[in-house]
Motif scaffolding. Structure first.
Motif, PDB file in Angstrom:
ATOM      1  N   SER A   1       0.840  -1.219   0.000  1.00  0.00           N
ATOM      2  CA  SER A   1       0.000   0.000   0.000  1.00  0.00           C
ATOM      3  C   SER A   1       0.860   1.249   0.000  1.00  0.00           C
ATOM      4  O   SER A   1       0.600   2.206  -0.742  1.00  0.00           O
ATOM      5  CB  SER A   1      -0.894   0.042   1.245  1.00  0.00           C
ATOM      6  OG  SER A   1      -1.628  -1.128   1.366  1.00  0.00           O
ATOM      7  N   LYS A   2       1.907   1.255   0.837  1.00  0.00           N
ATOM      8  CA  LYS A   2       2.759   2.450   0.936  1.00  0.00           C
ATOM      9  C   LYS A   2       3.514   2.658  -0.380  1.00  0.00           C
ATOM     10  O   LYS A   2       3.534   3.759  -0.915  1.00  0.00           O
ATOM     11  CB  LYS A   2       3.747   2.277   2.108  1.00  0.00           C
ATOM     12  CG  LYS A   2       4.630   3.485   2.325  1.00  0.00           C
ATOM     13  CD  LYS A   2       5.582   3.299   3.495  1.00  0.00           C
ATOM     14  CE  LYS A   2       6.684   2.306   3.172  1.00  0.00           C
ATOM     15  NZ  LYS A   2       7.643   2.144   4.273  1.00  0.00           N
ATOM     16  N   ASP A   3       4.099   1.586  -0.905  1.00  0.00           N
ATOM     17  CA  ASP A   3       4.941   1.746  -2.090  1.00  0.00           C
ATOM     18  C   ASP A   3       4.132   2.028  -3.355  1.00  0.00           C
ATOM     19  O   ASP A   3       4.598   2.736  -4.245  1.00  0.00           O
ATOM     20  CB  ASP A   3       5.846   0.517  -2.256  1.00  0.00           C
ATOM     21  CG  ASP A   3       6.891   0.508  -1.158  1.00  0.00           C
ATOM     22  OD1 ASP A   3       7.942   1.124  -1.341  1.00  0.00           O
ATOM     23  OD2 ASP A   3       6.620  -0.059  -0.084  1.00  0.00           O
ATOM     24  N   SER A   4       2.898   1.478  -3.436  1.00  0.00           N
ATOM     25  CA  SER A   4       2.109   1.813  -4.627  1.00  0.00           C
ATOM     26  C   SER A   4       1.614   3.255  -4.522  1.00  0.00           C
ATOM     27  O   SER A   4       1.526   3.950  -5.541  1.00  0.00           O
ATOM     28  CB  SER A   4       0.966   0.819  -4.863  1.00  0.00           C
ATOM     29  OG  SER A   4       0.049   0.880  -3.826  1.00  0.00           O
ATOM     30  N   ALA A   5       1.322   3.720  -3.304  1.00  0.00           N
ATOM     31  CA  ALA A   5       0.933   5.135  -3.143  1.00  0.00           C
ATOM     32  C   ALA A   5       2.120   6.045  -3.468  1.00  0.00           C
ATOM     33  O   ALA A   5       1.976   7.036  -4.192  1.00  0.00           O
ATOM     34  CB  ALA A   5       0.437   5.380  -1.723  1.00  0.00           C
ATOM     35  N   PHE A   6       3.310   5.698  -2.956  1.00  0.00           N
ATOM     36  CA  PHE A   6       4.520   6.475  -3.300  1.00  0.00           C
ATOM     37  C   PHE A   6       4.678   6.572  -4.821  1.00  0.00           C
ATOM     38  O   PHE A   6       4.920   7.636  -5.376  1.00  0.00           O
ATOM     39  CB  PHE A   6       5.791   5.756  -2.801  1.00  0.00           C
ATOM     40  CG  PHE A   6       6.126   5.896  -1.337  1.00  0.00           C
ATOM     41  CD1 PHE A   6       5.512   6.833  -0.523  1.00  0.00           C
ATOM     42  CD2 PHE A   6       7.108   5.076  -0.772  1.00  0.00           C
ATOM     43  CE1 PHE A   6       5.858   6.944   0.828  1.00  0.00           C
ATOM     44  CE2 PHE A   6       7.459   5.183   0.563  1.00  0.00           C
ATOM     45  CZ  PHE A   6       6.833   6.116   1.363  1.00  0.00           C
ATOM     46  N   ALA A   7       4.592   5.387  -5.471  1.00  0.00           N
ATOM     47  CA  ALA A   7       4.838   5.339  -6.923  1.00  0.00           C
ATOM     48  C   ALA A   7       3.816   6.198  -7.656  1.00  0.00           C
ATOM     49  O   ALA A   7       4.155   6.951  -8.565  1.00  0.00           O
ATOM     50  CB  ALA A   7       4.780   3.897  -7.420  1.00  0.00           C
TER      51      ALA A   7
END
Ligand code: CAA
Length: 400
Positions: A313-319
């Motif tokens: 969730s965090k990394d797809s939001a970052f991306a």
């Protein structure tokens, strides 16, 4: 670490890039003036095997990974973000079903749409006039009636709604439970599904968004995906995956800005030399290139995690927010580097700028992405030892 692509990945990437150069880029400007669904280009994408990539082989799909999808999204996004959205939207529409439906349900409802000679479409129906960022506020109702559910409500900004044969609809089965009362249904096109206002937009005119109303649409009870109440979590899990897809389209657009601006900066002479030889321009190009490279790695990492069922969730939001902001900034810089030519619509830059803006808005605004990732960082901090042991809330703290 190995950053190289496998032979299979490289072939898909090359195929998607070749498709873009042949069918998307040369027609994107002309077709956007019509402000309609680019049917023949999408049909060709389907025939070239660039759609429905994540549908499992048991249900007639190629069973590819999310990382594979990012190659196709980046390549097509390079040519036209609107067309990329039209082509890749089935990934969003069918992802909740791949996540929550049984293989039997996929075989009955999805397989007929992904096999055959003609491209068929699904539409992801979550957003409503009063439920945008607050996805849990959905007012559409689904009421059980014997062996059927009756679905009533209006969705808005729904991509590919007029083209769709199957609607993935988020509706409340128990409104008093809020997010825990949301459920997700497969709703085949019927007379009870009415297409409303088709939106006129600033950019991404090669994709279509409209209202869609379900007027007491009756579906068999086996159209419920998962259990009653699973809808919100399925929606969130879907977006964790598909936001990497939007980040990939954004990366493609960001790269196109670098390439168009650099090409111009090499050709355009002022004060006796190419404008690229002025540091004011070359430093801008360097920043644009670095942003794009970072966006690409973040996107592929978020997809790679999802492919391994790692919480992303965090990394797809970052991306998603980083790549969309990179695309927007690169498009602004591309217009600026091209000066007057950047602002005129027969050249590429102004369309890139209009198209980029939507990347910061759809599939969760960039503010929502910061909210999601910021909250996770706060939660994770509870388990982090920085090695600096000080109380921030007591008199013994040197900071107070
Ligand atoms: N995976 C699994 N479960 C999750 C989750 C995730 N990623 N995120 C949240 N949940 C769970 C939570 O754990 C919680 O469960 P419990 O109650 O059991 O603890 C439950 O879901 C509710 O979570 P929150 O309290 O965090 O929910 P919230 O109401 O505060 O909202 C939000 C969270 C992140 C803001 C969410 O509403 C959101 O993502 N909004 C944006 C919606 C969006 O992206 N819309 C885009 C539509 S699609 C589109 O634009 C596409 C197009 O056409 C091209």
């Amino acid at each position: 670490m190995d950053f190289s692509l496998s032979d299979k990945e490289q072939k898909l990437w090359e195929r998607a890039k070749a498709f873009t150069l042949e069918h998307i880029t040369p027609r994107a400007h002309e077709l956007e003036k019509r402000d309609e669904f680019p049917k023949d280009v999408v049909q060709k994408a389907f025939e070239t095997g660039l759609m429905n990539l994540h549908i499992p082989t048991e249900a007639g799909g190629p069973g590819l990974t999310l990382l594979d999808e990012t190659f196709v999204s980046e390549a097509t996004g390079y040519g036209c973000a609107g067309m990329a959205t039209s082509i890749m939207c089935n990934n969003l529409a069918f992802a909740p079903l791949v996540i929550g439906a049984t293989i039997e349900q996929l075989k009955t409802y999805v397989e007929p749409l992904v096999t055959g000679k003609e491209a068929k479409f699904g539409a992801f129906c979550l957003t409503e006039r009063k439920a945008g960022s607050d996805a849990g506020a959905v007012a559409t109702r689904a009421i059980r009636d014997g062996d059927e559910y009756v679905i009533t409500g209006t969705k808005c900004f729904i991509t590919n709604a007029p083209q769709a044969s199957l609607y993935t609809v988020f509706a409340s089965t128990q409104p008093e439970l809020k997010t825990k009362g949301l459920s997700v249904f497969m709703v085949p096109k019927s007379k009870a599904v009415k297409i409303g206002l088709i939106e006129k937009k600033l950019g991404q005119k090669n994709s279509v968004q409209s209202e869609v109303t379900f007027e007491d649409a009756r579906v068999p009870k086996d159209c419920l995906v998962g259990k009653e109440g699973d809808g919100f979590k399925i929606a969130m899990k879907t977006l964790d995956k598909t936001r990497a897809g939007i980040a990939a389209i954004a990366t493609g657009l960001a790269q196109r800005c670098v390439d168009e601006a650099a090409r111009f900066a090499n050709i355009r002479h002022q004060f006796g030399k190419p404008v690229g030889q002025f540091q004011g321009i070359s430093f801008m190009l360097a920043d644009m290139g670095a942003r794009t490279a970072a966006a690409r790695q973040m996107t592929r990492y978020a997809a790679w995690m999802a492919d391994r069922d790692m919480p992303n969730s965090k990394d797809s939001a970052f991306a998603k927010f980083f790549a969309a902001d990179a695309a927007m900034q690169n498009a602004l810089d591309c217009v600026q580097i091209m000066g007057g030519y950047g602002y005129i619509n027969e050249y590429p830059a102004e369309k890139l700028m209009r198209d980029a803006k939507l990347l910061q808005i759809y599939e969760g605004t960039n503010q929502i992405q910061r909210l999601v990732s910021g909250n996770i960082i706060l939660r994770e901090s509870a388990n982090i030892d920085t090695g600096f042991h000080v109380k921030y809330d007591g008199k013994d703290s040197p900071m107070f």
